[in-house]
Design an enzyme around this catalytic site. Structure first.
Site, PDB file in Angstrom:
ATOM      1  N   ARG A 190       4.746  11.002  -2.184  1.00  0.00           N
ATOM      2  CA  ARG A 190       4.522  10.601  -0.797  1.00  0.00           C
ATOM      3  C   ARG A 190       5.800  10.813   0.032  1.00  0.00           C
ATOM      4  O   ARG A 190       6.816  10.160  -0.234  1.00  0.00           O
ATOM      5  CB  ARG A 190       4.165   9.115  -0.821  1.00  0.00           C
ATOM      6  CG  ARG A 190       4.079   8.477   0.522  1.00  0.00           C
ATOM      7  CD  ARG A 190       4.122   6.960   0.390  1.00  0.00           C
ATOM      8  NE  ARG A 190       3.935   6.391   1.697  1.00  0.00           N
ATOM      9  CZ  ARG A 190       4.281   5.166   2.017  1.00  0.00           C
ATOM     10  NH1 ARG A 190       4.817   4.361   1.106  1.00  0.00           N
ATOM     11  NH2 ARG A 190       4.095   4.728   3.227  1.00  0.00           N
TER      12      ARG A 190
ATOM     13  N   HIS B 254      12.834  -2.673   1.647  1.00  0.00           N
ATOM     14  CA  HIS B 254      12.242  -1.415   2.103  1.00  0.00           C
ATOM     15  C   HIS B 254      13.095  -0.273   1.573  1.00  0.00           C
ATOM     16  O   HIS B 254      14.330  -0.317   1.665  1.00  0.00           O
ATOM     17  CB  HIS B 254      12.172  -1.347   3.621  1.00  0.00           C
ATOM     18  CG  HIS B 254      11.310  -2.428   4.191  1.00  0.00           C
ATOM     19  ND1 HIS B 254       9.947  -2.401   4.068  1.00  0.00           N
ATOM     20  CD2 HIS B 254      11.625  -3.584   4.810  1.00  0.00           C
ATOM     21  CE1 HIS B 254       9.452  -3.499   4.614  1.00  0.00           C
ATOM     22  NE2 HIS B 254      10.456  -4.242   5.061  1.00  0.00           N
TER      23      HIS B 254
ATOM     24  N   ASN C 177       8.011  -5.702  -1.212  1.00  0.00           N
ATOM     25  CA  ASN C 177       7.960  -4.576  -0.294  1.00  0.00           C
ATOM     26  C   ASN C 177       6.526  -4.529   0.228  1.00  0.00           C
ATOM     27  O   ASN C 177       5.651  -3.964  -0.428  1.00  0.00           O
ATOM     28  CB  ASN C 177       8.332  -3.261  -0.987  1.00  0.00           C
ATOM     29  CG  ASN C 177       8.371  -2.109   0.003  1.00  0.00           C
ATOM     30  OD1 ASN C 177       7.865  -2.213   1.126  1.00  0.00           O
ATOM     31  ND2 ASN C 177       8.970  -1.001  -0.414  1.00  0.00           N
TER      32      ASN C 177
ATOM     33  N   ARG D 254      13.630   4.137  12.286  1.00  0.00           N
ATOM     34  CA  ARG D 254      12.450   5.009  12.291  1.00  0.00           C
ATOM     35  C   ARG D 254      11.656   4.707  13.572  1.00  0.00           C
ATOM     36  O   ARG D 254      12.251   4.437  14.606  1.00  0.00           O
ATOM     37  CB  ARG D 254      11.638   4.771  11.006  1.00  0.00           C
ATOM     38  CG  ARG D 254      12.413   5.147   9.727  1.00  0.00           C
ATOM     39  CD  ARG D 254      11.602   4.918   8.475  1.00  0.00           C
ATOM     40  NE  ARG D 254      10.398   5.733   8.466  1.00  0.00           N
ATOM     41  CZ  ARG D 254       9.414   5.601   7.571  1.00  0.00           C
ATOM     42  NH1 ARG D 254       9.535   4.678   6.604  1.00  0.00           N
ATOM     43  NH2 ARG D 254       8.340   6.356   7.621  1.00  0.00           N
TER      44      ARG D 254
ATOM     45  N   TYR E   7      11.022   8.773   1.189  1.00  0.00           N
ATOM     46  CA  TYR E   7      10.968   7.777   0.113  1.00  0.00           C
ATOM     47  C   TYR E   7      11.571   8.252  -1.207  1.00  0.00           C
ATOM     48  O   TYR E   7      11.639   7.469  -2.156  1.00  0.00           O
ATOM     49  CB  TYR E   7       9.509   7.333  -0.097  1.00  0.00           C
ATOM     50  CG  TYR E   7       8.917   6.691   1.145  1.00  0.00           C
ATOM     51  CD1 TYR E   7       9.410   5.482   1.639  1.00  0.00           C
ATOM     52  CD2 TYR E   7       7.885   7.306   1.859  1.00  0.00           C
ATOM     53  CE1 TYR E   7       8.887   4.904   2.788  1.00  0.00           C
ATOM     54  CE2 TYR E   7       7.353   6.738   3.004  1.00  0.00           C
ATOM     55  CZ  TYR E   7       7.869   5.531   3.469  1.00  0.00           C
ATOM     56  OH  TYR E   7       7.352   4.960   4.610  1.00  0.00           O
TER      57      TYR E   7
ATOM     58  N   ALA F 205       3.227  -0.923   4.576  1.00  0.00           N
ATOM     59  CA  ALA F 205       2.703  -0.922   5.950  1.00  0.00           C
ATOM     60  C   ALA F 205       2.293  -2.313   6.417  1.00  0.00           C
ATOM     61  O   ALA F 205       2.308  -2.594   7.625  1.00  0.00           O
ATOM     62  CB  ALA F 205       1.521   0.038   6.058  1.00  0.00           C
TER      63      ALA F 205
ATOM     64  N   GLU G 157      12.828  -9.488   1.132  1.00  0.00           N
ATOM     65  CA  GLU G 157      12.059  -8.316   1.556  1.00  0.00           C
ATOM     66  C   GLU G 157      12.870  -7.060   1.248  1.00  0.00           C
ATOM     67  O   GLU G 157      14.085  -7.048   1.463  1.00  0.00           O
ATOM     68  CB  GLU G 157      11.823  -8.438   3.065  1.00  0.00           C
ATOM     69  CG  GLU G 157      11.109  -7.291   3.710  1.00  0.00           C
ATOM     70  CD  GLU G 157      11.052  -7.456   5.244  1.00  0.00           C
ATOM     71  OE1 GLU G 157      11.934  -8.136   5.824  1.00  0.00           O
ATOM     72  OE2 GLU G 157      10.135  -6.900   5.845  1.00  0.00           O
TER      73      GLU G 157
ATOM     74  N   PRO H 273       0.785  -1.223   0.000  1.00  0.00           N
ATOM     75  CA  PRO H 273       0.000   0.000   0.000  1.00  0.00           C
ATOM     76  C   PRO H 273       0.826   1.286   0.000  1.00  0.00           C
ATOM     77  O   PRO H 273       1.861   1.378   0.656  1.00  0.00           O
ATOM     78  CB  PRO H 273      -0.837  -0.101   1.281  1.00  0.00           C
ATOM     79  CG  PRO H 273      -0.181  -1.154   2.102  1.00  0.00           C
ATOM     80  CD  PRO H 273       0.483  -2.088   1.150  1.00  0.00           C
ATOM     81  N   ASN H 274       0.309   2.239  -0.757  1.00  0.00           N
ATOM     82  CA  ASN H 274       0.827   3.614  -0.847  1.00  0.00           C
ATOM     83  C   ASN H 274       2.101   3.745  -1.674  1.00  0.00           C
ATOM     84  O   ASN H 274       2.552   4.863  -1.936  1.00  0.00           O
ATOM     85  CB  ASN H 274       1.039   4.223   0.561  1.00  0.00           C
ATOM     86  CG  ASN H 274      -0.252   4.248   1.355  1.00  0.00           C
ATOM     87  OD1 ASN H 274      -1.244   4.793   0.892  1.00  0.00           O
ATOM     88  ND2 ASN H 274      -0.262   3.628   2.527  1.00  0.00           N
TER      89      ASN H 274
HETATM   90  C1  DQA Z   1       8.339   0.908   3.512  1.00  0.00           C
HETATM   91  C2  DQA Z   1       8.506   1.091   5.029  1.00  0.00           C
HETATM   92  C3  DQA Z   1       7.191   0.857   5.745  1.00  0.00           C
HETATM   93  O1  DQA Z   1       7.365   1.027   7.151  1.00  0.00           O
HETATM   94  C4  DQA Z   1       6.142   1.821   5.272  1.00  0.00           C
HETATM   95  O2  DQA Z   1       4.901   1.543   5.890  1.00  0.00           O
HETATM   96  C5  DQA Z   1       6.021   1.859   3.796  1.00  0.00           C
HETATM   97  C6  DQA Z   1       7.219   1.768   2.967  1.00  0.00           C
HETATM   98  C7  DQA Z   1       9.629   1.266   2.757  1.00  0.00           C
HETATM   99  O3  DQA Z   1       9.732   0.887   1.593  1.00  0.00           O
HETATM  100  O4  DQA Z   1      10.500   1.951   3.293  1.00  0.00           O
HETATM  101  O5  DQA Z   1       4.931   2.063   3.262  1.00  0.00           O
HETATM  102  O6  DQA Z   1       8.059  -0.459   3.263  1.00  0.00           O
END
Ligand code: DQA
Length: 155
Positions: free
Chosen positions: A27, A109, A83, A116, A32, A86, A107, A19-20
């Site tokens: 964003r 990120h 990825n 964080r 990011y 959240a 995984e 998501p997002n």
């Molecule tokens: C994320 C890190 C997560 O904590 C966050 O909720 C994201 C992006 C990252 O790529 O840094 O949406 O996965």
């Protein structure tokens, strides 16, 4: 299938974004970065083409859609880069889907989740993945793909 054909066919990987991540570039750019989601997809596809592997890149804001994609990957792909965004910090369902299909998974990120908020230090999907890449920006996807391909080659 003949075992030689099985070995010589092109490796296929699935890159899953949670998501997002579709809002990349707009964003929280201080966290990011300024690259867009389209730019990320283009970079991943170019990297996979350079490595001689096929890839599909997907994004969803819905946990169940991600679970479905992992299940459908079982007989279609050789490995997964994910990825979970959240859902990283909440989703036992995504962890269980990865455990169910037993494909090698990495995984990724974009941000450095260990530096964080405390809640970002917990990763459910990460309990299955053999490697986590974090804090390298979108270039981390290339690191994750390379780690996955090294792992597949060593299997
Ligand atoms: C994320 C890190 C997560 O904590 C966050 O909720 C994201 C992006 C990252 O790529 O840094 O949406 O996965």
């Amino acid at each position: 299938m003949d075992s030689r054909n099985e070995k010589s066919r092109t490796i296929r990987i699935l890159v899953i974004n949670g998501p997002n991540l579709n809002l990349l570039g707009r964003r929280e750019p201080a966290i990011y970065g300024h690259d867009t989601y389209a730019g990320l997809v283009d970079m991943v596809q170019r990297h996979c083409a350079a490595r001689g592997v096929e890839c599909e890149v997907m994004q969803s804001n819905h946990e169940g859609v991600i679970v479905d994609a992992i299940q459908q990957a079982m007989d279609e792909y050789d490995g997964i880069v994910i990825n979970p965004a959240a859902y990283t910090h909440t989703s036992v369902a995504i962890l269980d889907a990865l455990k169910a299909v037993q494909l090698p998974a990495v995984e990724i990120h974009i941000s450095d989740v260990n530096n964080r908020e405390d809640f970002r230090r917990v990763s459910y999907p990460g309990m299955y993945c053999f490697r986590t890449v974090s804090g390298e920006g979108i270039n981390g996807y290339c690191t994750a793909i390379d780690a996955l391909l090294d792992h597949i080659a060593g299997q």
